[in-house]
Write an enzyme that holds these catalytic residues in place. Sequence first.
Site, PDB file in Angstrom:
ATOM      1  N   HIS A  27       0.755  -1.317  -0.108  1.00 51.92           N
ATOM      2  CA  HIS A  27      -0.064   0.011   0.183  1.00 51.92           C
ATOM      3  C   HIS A  27       0.900   1.288   0.089  1.00 51.92           C
ATOM      4  O   HIS A  27       1.385   1.699   1.142  1.00 51.92           O
ATOM      5  CB  HIS A  27      -0.855  -0.183   1.284  1.00 51.92           C
ATOM      6  CG  HIS A  27      -1.649  -1.079   1.264  1.00 51.92           C
ATOM      7  ND1 HIS A  27      -1.603  -2.590   1.477  1.00 51.92           N
ATOM      8  CD2 HIS A  27      -3.106  -1.355   1.137  1.00 51.92           C
ATOM      9  CE1 HIS A  27      -2.154  -3.443   1.785  1.00 51.92           C
ATOM     10  NE2 HIS A  27      -3.498  -2.535   1.303  1.00 51.92           N
ATOM     11  N   HIS A 260      -3.737   3.444  -3.256  1.00 58.11           N
ATOM     12  CA  HIS A 260      -3.983   2.879  -2.037  1.00 58.11           C
ATOM     13  C   HIS A 260      -3.415   1.498  -1.907  1.00 58.11           C
ATOM     14  O   HIS A 260      -2.753   1.385  -0.918  1.00 58.11           O
ATOM     15  CB  HIS A 260      -5.381   2.542  -1.705  1.00 58.11           C
ATOM     16  CG  HIS A 260      -5.962   1.825  -0.302  1.00 58.11           C
ATOM     17  ND1 HIS A 260      -5.650   2.374   0.749  1.00 58.11           N
ATOM     18  CD2 HIS A 260      -5.969   0.522  -0.149  1.00 58.11           C
ATOM     19  CE1 HIS A 260      -5.855   1.431   1.805  1.00 58.11           C
ATOM     20  NE2 HIS A 260      -6.135   0.141   1.235  1.00 58.11           N
ATOM     21  N   GLU A 400     -18.681  -3.935  23.961  1.00 58.90           N
ATOM     22  CA  GLU A 400     -18.003  -5.187  23.701  1.00 58.90           C
ATOM     23  C   GLU A 400     -16.714  -5.176  23.041  1.00 58.90           C
ATOM     24  O   GLU A 400     -15.632  -5.615  23.466  1.00 58.90           O
ATOM     25  CB  GLU A 400     -18.875  -6.277  23.747  1.00 58.90           C
ATOM     26  CG  GLU A 400     -20.003  -6.216  24.673  1.00 58.90           C
ATOM     27  CD  GLU A 400     -20.925  -5.507  24.409  1.00 58.90           C
ATOM     28  OE1 GLU A 400     -22.176  -5.720  25.239  1.00 58.90           O
ATOM     29  OE2 GLU A 400     -21.254  -4.848  23.444  1.00 58.90           O
ATOM     30  N   HIS A 462     -30.433 -14.040  23.360  1.00 54.58           N
ATOM     31  CA  HIS A 462     -29.429 -13.950  24.370  1.00 54.58           C
ATOM     32  C   HIS A 462     -28.970 -15.283  24.935  1.00 54.58           C
ATOM     33  O   HIS A 462     -28.071 -15.521  25.997  1.00 54.58           O
ATOM     34  CB  HIS A 462     -30.048 -13.239  25.784  1.00 54.58           C
ATOM     35  CG  HIS A 462     -30.074 -11.815  25.601  1.00 54.58           C
ATOM     36  ND1 HIS A 462     -30.811 -11.263  24.688  1.00 54.58           N
ATOM     37  CD2 HIS A 462     -29.559 -10.658  26.373  1.00 54.58           C
ATOM     38  CE1 HIS A 462     -30.647  -9.885  24.964  1.00 54.58           C
ATOM     39  NE2 HIS A 462     -29.904  -9.340  25.875  1.00 54.58           N
TER      40      HIS A 462
END
Length: 647
Positions: A27, A260, A400, A462
């Site tokens: 890159h 890129h 999380e 859950h």
Amino acid sequence: MDKIDSLTINTLRMLSVDMISKANSGHPGLPLGASPMLYSLFKDHLNFNPEDPNWINRDRFVLSAGHGSALMYSILHVFGYDLTMDDIKNFRQNGSKTPGHPEYGITVGVDASTGPLGQGLAMAVGLALAEAHLRDSLDCKYNPIDHYTYAMVGDGCMMEGISHEAASFAGAHKLGRLIVLYDSNNVTIDGSTDITFIDDTLKRFESYGWHTQKVEDGMDIDAISKAISLAKEDDRPSVIEIKTIIGYGAGSVEGLNKSHGAPIGTDDYNILKERLKWSYDPFTVPTEVKENMDKILAKKKSIYDEYQNRMKEHPKCKAKLDELLNENMNVDLSNLLNKEEKIATRAASGKAIQEIAKSIKSIIGGSADLAGSNNTEIKGEPYISKDDYAPRNVHFGIRELSMTAIANGLALHGGVRPYIATFFVFSDYMKPAIRLAALMDLPVIYILTHDSIGVGEDGPTHQPIEQLAMLRTVPNLSVIRPADYNETLYAWEMALNNKKPTALVLTRQALPTLDMDASGLKKGAYIASPEKHRLDAIVIATGSEVEIAFNAQKTLKEQGIDIRVVSMPSWDLFEDQSYDYRNNILPEDVPTISIEALSTFGWDKYTRGGEKIGIDHFGASGKGSELFDFFRINEESIIEAVVRATR
């Protein structure tokens, strides 16, 4: 810009382009645009010593935009790290010290493995949190921890959701030693960022409580350096947006997404050399650059020497730090062993944490807003806040993924041993950062509670089903699902001594403490309840299902069928044992059945064609105890399977 600065920056650019061209992979866009900002950072601000790359009080640098690794390697080589020109020429080759994205432990001077965009920023937040925690908790006349954490991010990092999570956490905790350089070139792989990304990023960070600045000219190293100096003077985390041109100077691909992720062509390479007035052969560091670098490194070395002298003058402070850096993780929890208690393994884990915190000073952790459910709070201690970083409890908020990446940063820093927690089903959110922890050999401990359909009324959203199978496939991750209170204690002992990450998968519901030698957990699987006279069949169980297997064994004995119950809390620990041990626990010629209140995926390895009792579909909302019978994760299923296997 001084001539020598310009020459050094162009050296970094051309080394990067040359290694990418030789590898025919990489890159080049980022190195061509961002070399001035990294040169300014390393030259004027970053404190380090390439002769002691693991110096605990060095400033940390994380290249969150890890695809720009060629620039990282060019910087490390030019600034005196043990990265040779041959290493540079071996870029992206198998077994090299210069892999496609930066890898911690592979390349000296790399403070974190990066590439998955945004995670580097979150790890930098963890590094800054570790620095603040140690600085406050050591409480020394001359503090041995007193440094900054820097990260370089790109537009892609800022798009990723983890950047929002991590930045919000850093702002709320006022991590003023964190400085982020934002390589803002408005280009991603698919084209201009404005096709999907029109945020006012600085306003966003300002709303998080960050100090913000903008440098309009990414070539102006004096302006960049001044902005970094101003950031250091502020007590908030800082982000500096620096406007750059991707693929700077590279002819027809300058400023375009084409620069890129692919080597620049021959014509554009020649245009680049002409633009930079570069007359040297490939892979050249001009003599003037080397001589100037010697002067820069001499200044860095003097800062390092001053620190070492201060440590000699303050041996008690050094001793405090050394104790944390080299703390013994051996903890004997045998005084907590109990044959009577009926307790959820999440609560058993909470008891272990209280005992561990008494003897291990470096332990630090918390939960994603579930401390009460996960039983993670160290009792009697406050929580880290913007006013006091010394405590060992952390409120991570409902974040999380960034919590998991922040924990990686804590572990990378040294001197702290992190644990984090949430409901097991949300390990899906954590997985990308767990994977990086496993890749980097970071001994983070994951407390994952509410581990099955035993969650009950909260229902299938859950109730984890496939998550255990997912974690078991992660290389270099230890996964332990204990069956009772005592196995949980041994699981914690194993986790603390692990040199790699460990997931503790724990129940919501209370379980009886079983009559078995739970120390067998250390080998991953063991005979929890042996056959009495002959071995007709084996039932392997984990977690809450071991009790069910015990009950089935009694009933089958009454029917004249003699089975062995094997508790297998950890596949990976079992696989670490010798063939003889594994074959003794699970003889190949004996019918074998598994039971686990989760996906049956992978159990064929141990049942060898035998039945697998589990749940290969989503759960339901209802009382946990009733769901086990409803989905036939019960004694009757084991009995029927054993009878079929032994006919």
